[in-house]
Design an enzyme around this catalytic site. Structure first.
Site, PDB file in Angstrom:
ATOM      1  N   ASP A   1     -14.989   1.985   9.050  1.00 32.29           N
ATOM      2  CA  ASP A   1     -15.065   2.018   7.620  1.00 32.29           C
ATOM      3  C   ASP A   1     -15.417   0.499   7.181  1.00 32.29           C
ATOM      4  OD1 ASP A   1     -15.311   3.238   5.035  1.00 32.29           O
ATOM      5  OD2 ASP A   1     -13.170   3.235   4.723  1.00 32.29           O
TER       6      ASP A   1
ATOM      7  N   LYS B   1       0.848  -1.221  -0.047  1.00 27.35           N
ATOM      8  CA  LYS B   1      -0.239  -0.170   0.182  1.00 27.35           C
ATOM      9  C   LYS B   1       0.842   1.351   0.081  1.00 27.35           C
ATOM     10  CE  LYS B   1      -4.036   1.880   2.512  1.00 27.35           C
ATOM     11  NZ  LYS B   1      -4.934   1.791   3.430  1.00 27.35           N
TER      12      LYS B   1
END
Length: 903
Positions: A458, A368
């Site tokens: 989330d 990432k």
């Protein structure tokens, strides 16, 4: 194979082969292990077991259990990834070690020295030191800083006296790795009369291994056995090797370990001190290099770092900023990153980050990448705090001048990819766990997150990942990911409010109200709650039930309206039977409007456990349906049970699954269709019960089914192993010949042979299919079946472990009307009528001992005509017959035997 279900090994998965044994993958009490199988006659006085029982050290392979059978001894050992010699195989060799890189060579040497010191402290000598007997243990994390080097293979080890020596009957080991004193004994031909072992021989061999490491897989004394032996005896190390050893500062310690006179060699204890001196010399060497300007400076430092120089050490190589040696080189070359990115392999992209495939520590990872000015330290802090099998693992993070890089476990897809259109290249078509398993893993992971005083904030399908665990079995694991919005909470599970975050269709009602009402953050301190995560997890459960649809509607406006009005409009679209299990007991409680009344993530786990217990009862119902077999509407009932999400592969306490029961008991005319249905539903066609029997064994033990031939053909088409053996070594042909009076027996045997079954395979007692047939079968086709097996190549004279052949077995079978014809056929086909078992009994003795057949007198008369002796090796058929209480006409038969004995 072990009969205890807590331990097993798989002969189809060999790990290695040596001169004295084979190593297979296996399990012991749920743990993956290596199972070393040694033929009993190759054992050297249980040396290996005795040694490993004494040794307990992190650098010595651990023995968990051992057991001895008739032919083999089995050792259940700690499982390792490879042996040291596999590190230096060519890249195209399939056996080459491809795991995380080894520790620095000096650390490998230090671990080996520590292990050998422990061995010697227990008054033991190894006697077979070589790279193949040094193993590499890689942890499940794959981290290279946790790799452990292990001593293995103690089959030649011996106890030594206080002086570290022992008497030996001969010289054992591998010649290329012998100390000179042992080579001299061999060359002089004195190894059987003067051989004396010494722990100092181990020290010399360890020196050879050290050199092998330093030279990247080459032997210190040459490239072939003749050259090596000659150079060791002459104390001549090749000049180029000597130069290389000086360059890597390994010449001094090896010089002390490779002394020709064992009395002058250092001990294993002192090797550790020598390694410390070597490491210091390496550091000095690097300091010298740093002062010079050389075109290959960086490559040479890399070389030394592999040997033993700590490339990250700062104090002794620092400039004003205290930087490491590679930091020092940064002005000359850009800093080299540990995380490697495949920039052409983009896995995903969002508003704050991009994710690529990459590598870290030798393993594939997801990388990432986030621009430095967008980095939220909360994500890194959250992931460093979390260590759970259902949470994506952060392996490493580092940055350059522009980006922060996170090396994460590599997953194959996210949940939302399950329900993409079939022509979408992003669609995930691979395996997933059953719904209850997915729910349970998610709930366990979320409960753990909340236990660490964190809220995710989330939750949505795209942030839930599907991972295939590394290894042979590739277990599918569900993982929570993307903690960019995570926040810490207080003891009450509340956090300070800083605005609505997350994805708009995956909000809890309290978050939605905050958005709609536009309330100011200051007005409600500690407003946010972990219970919001629980509501959204309920939405994810509904999403899975509805195969990609939202519980509250299809558009953002509709979803917001229905959440506010407590109206999960799509709940009714969930399968009715499923709703009975989940709606009231779980989903409604997770979707409670008031967060204070909503169940907690921990309670979700408990509810799922309760539901799973109910499903386990349904799994038993499936097995019973298949067991009864004749139940009408069987296919429909199975489909109804499967819709509940039960585990079609669930087994009972004996290890039998639904397919086993179906094949064992079913005379249903729909047998073929039901087998095909179970396979479509994901049942493992090769699953074995606790006795090691698969569905084909069960089917061939069933003598009542008219569909036997079609069922056998179908199972094999579906991938069942036709040659699979159970724990007793019996294959399907044994089962067929043992139990079957089926009218299709001949066709079934012919089919199995055509499909590749080994007609001559023997069970653990040494019995082949002909033994089974002659002992147990009352089939009217006995003669035709015997003839068929012999035509198909079975060994008519094969003997079992007790020395009995098929004629012995036939003479124990009292129920067959074709006894005389069967005996005559076996003799016609070449069976040895006078063969004796290990106790000296012939077929006549067996006939008189156990047989009460109405044709007994004719059978005895036939044997007498064939010349079989009445008295042999101390066994007298007359005495045996007198003890047989089951027969008629005993006096008449005795007279017949008396006359034969006189002749």
């Amino acid at each position: 194979m072990a009969t205890d279900p807590s331990r097993s090994y798989d002969v189809s998965d060999p790990l290695g082969q040596g001169g004295y044994g084979s190593v297979f993958s296996g399990e012991f009490k749920g743990r993956k292990v290596a199972v070393k199988r040694v033929e009993v006659y190759n054992l050297h006085n249980d040396n290996e077991e005795k040694a490993l029982e004494q040794l307990d050290h992190p650098n010595i392979v651990k023995l968990f259990y051992s057991e001895k059978g008739n032919n083999y001894k089995f050792f259940y050992l700690e499982l390792c990834a490879a042996s040291l010699d596999q590190v230096f195989l060519p890249p195209d060799n399939p056996k080459k070690y491809k795991g995380p890189p080894l520790p620095r060579y000096i650390d490998v040497c230090r671990q080996l020295a520590s292990g050998l010191e422990h061995i010697h402290s227990k008054k033991l000598i190894h006697r077979d030191i070589k790279p193949q007997n040094i193993l590499i243990s890689v942890p499940s994390t794959g981290r290279d800083d946790e790799i452990t080097i292990k001593w293995a293979d103690f089959g030649l080890s011996k106890s030594v006296n206080e002086r570290g020596t022992c008497s030996m009957s001969d010289v054992r080991g591998t010649k290329n790795w012998f100390a000179p004193e042992l080579l001299k004994l061999l060359l002089d031909g004195r190894e059987t009369i003067e051989a004396r072992g010494s722990v100092k021989s181990d020290v010399f061999s360890l020196g050879l291994v050290f050199g092998y490491l330093f030279l990247d897989g080459k032997h210190l004394y040459g490239s072939n056995e003749f050259q090596i032996k000659e150079n060791i005896i002459k104390k001549q190390m090749p000049m180029d090797v000597q130069e290389k050893l000086k360059e890597c500062c390994g010449d001094e310690i090896l010089g002390l370990m490779l002394k020709d006179d064992p009395n002058e060699r250092i001990t294993s204890t002192n090797i550790v001190l020598g390694l410390k001196l070597m490491e210091d010399k390496l550091s000095s060497k690097v300091r010298e290099l740093l002062e010079k300007s050389s075109p290959d400076l960086k490559e040479r430092i890399k070389h030394f770092s592999r040997l033993g120089f700590d490339v990250n050490a700062k104090d002794e190589y620092e400039d004003n900023d205290g930087c490491s040696a590679f930091d020092y080189l940064q002005n000359k070359d850009k800093k080299e990153m540990k995380i490697l990115i495949e920039r052409d392999a983009l896995l995903g992209e969002g508003g704050f980050a991009a994710v690529f495939k990459g590598k870290f520590g030798g393993r594939e990872v997801a990388v990432k990448r986030i621009e430095l000015h967008k980095v939220d330290e909360r994500e890194e802090d959250a992931m460093l705090k979390l260590e759970h099998p259902n949470i994506i693992k952060l392996l490493h993070c580092e940055k350059d001048n522009h980006f922060m890089y996170y090396a994460l476990e590599l997953c194959v897809a996210s949940l939302d990819q399950l329900f993409l259109e079939s022509d979408d290249p992003q669609k995930y078509e691979g395996p997933t766990p059953r719904q209850i398993v997915v729910f349970y893993q998610l709930a366990k992971g979320l409960a753990y997150i909340h236990s660490k005083k964190l809220i995710h904030r989330d939750i949505k399908p795209s942030n839930i990942l599907i991972m295939k665990s590394p290894g042979k079995y590739q277990e599918i694991i569900i993982k929570w990911s993307d903690f960019g919005l995570a926040k810490s909470v207080n003891e009450k599970g509340l956090h300070s409010w800083s605005g609505v975050r997350g994805t708009r269709t995956w909000w809890a009602p309290e978050v939605l109200r905050k958005l709609i009402n536009g309330e100011r953050a200051e007005q409600e301190e500690f407003w946010g709650t972990v219970q919001s995560d629980v509501f959204v997890l309920g939405l994810v459960f509904g999403y899975l039930f509805l195969k990609g649809e939202h519980l509250y509607g299809s558009s953002e406006t509709e979803i917001h309206k229905n959440i506010s009005e407590r109206n999960p409009v799509n709940m009714q679209n969930i399968n009715g039977e499923l709703r009975k299990y989940y709606e009231d007991d779980l989903l409604r409680k997770m979707l409670e409007q008031d967060p204070q009344k909503r169940i907690t993530s921990k309670q979700v786990v408990e509810k799922l456990e309760s539901i799973n217990n109910k499903l386990i009862k349904k799994e038993e119902e499936l097995r019973q349906l298949c067991k009864r077999g004749s139940s009408s509407g069987l296919i429909e009932k199975i489909k109804d049970l499967i819709q509940l999400g039960i585990d079609v592969n669930a087994k009972d306490n004996d290890g039998s699954n639904a397919l086993h029961f179906l094949c064992e008991n079913n005379s249903n005319s729909n047998l073929i269709d039901v087998i095909r249905l179970l396979i479509q539903l994901g049942i493992d066609v090769n699953a074995k019960d606790n006795d090691g029997s698969n569905a084909l064994h069960y089917l061939c033990g069933n003598d009542s089914n008219s569909n036997l031939i079609d069922a056998i053909r179908l199972l094999i088409q579906l991938g069942i192993d036709v040659n699979a053996k159970n724990n007793d070594g019996s294959n399907a042909l044994h089962f067929l010949c043992e139990n079957n009076s089926n009218s299709n027996l001949i066709d079934a045997i012919r089919l199995l042979i055509q499909l590749g079954i080994d007609v001559n395979v023997k069970d653990d007692d040494g019995q082949n299919a002909l033994h089974y047939l002659c002992e147990n079968n009352s089939n009217s086709n006995l003669i035709d079946v015997i003839r068929l097996l012999i035509q198909l190549g079975i060994d008519v004279n094969a003997k079992d472990n007790d020395g009995s052949n098929a004629l012995h077995y036939l003479c124990c079978n009292h129920s067959n009307s074709k006894l005389i014809d069967a005996i005559q056929l076996l003799i016609l086909e070449g069976i040895d009528v006078n063969a004796k078992d290990n106790d000296g009994s012939n077929a006549l003795h067996y006939l008189c001992r156990k047989n009460s057949n109405s044709n007994l007198i004719d059978a005895i008369r036939l044997f007498i005509q064939l010349g079989i002796p009445v008295v042999s090796d101390g066994h007298d058929a007359r005495s045996i017959l007198r003890r047989n209480y089951r027969i008629n006409n005993k006096d008449k038969i005795l007279k017949l035997l008396d006359e034969a004995a006189l002749v």
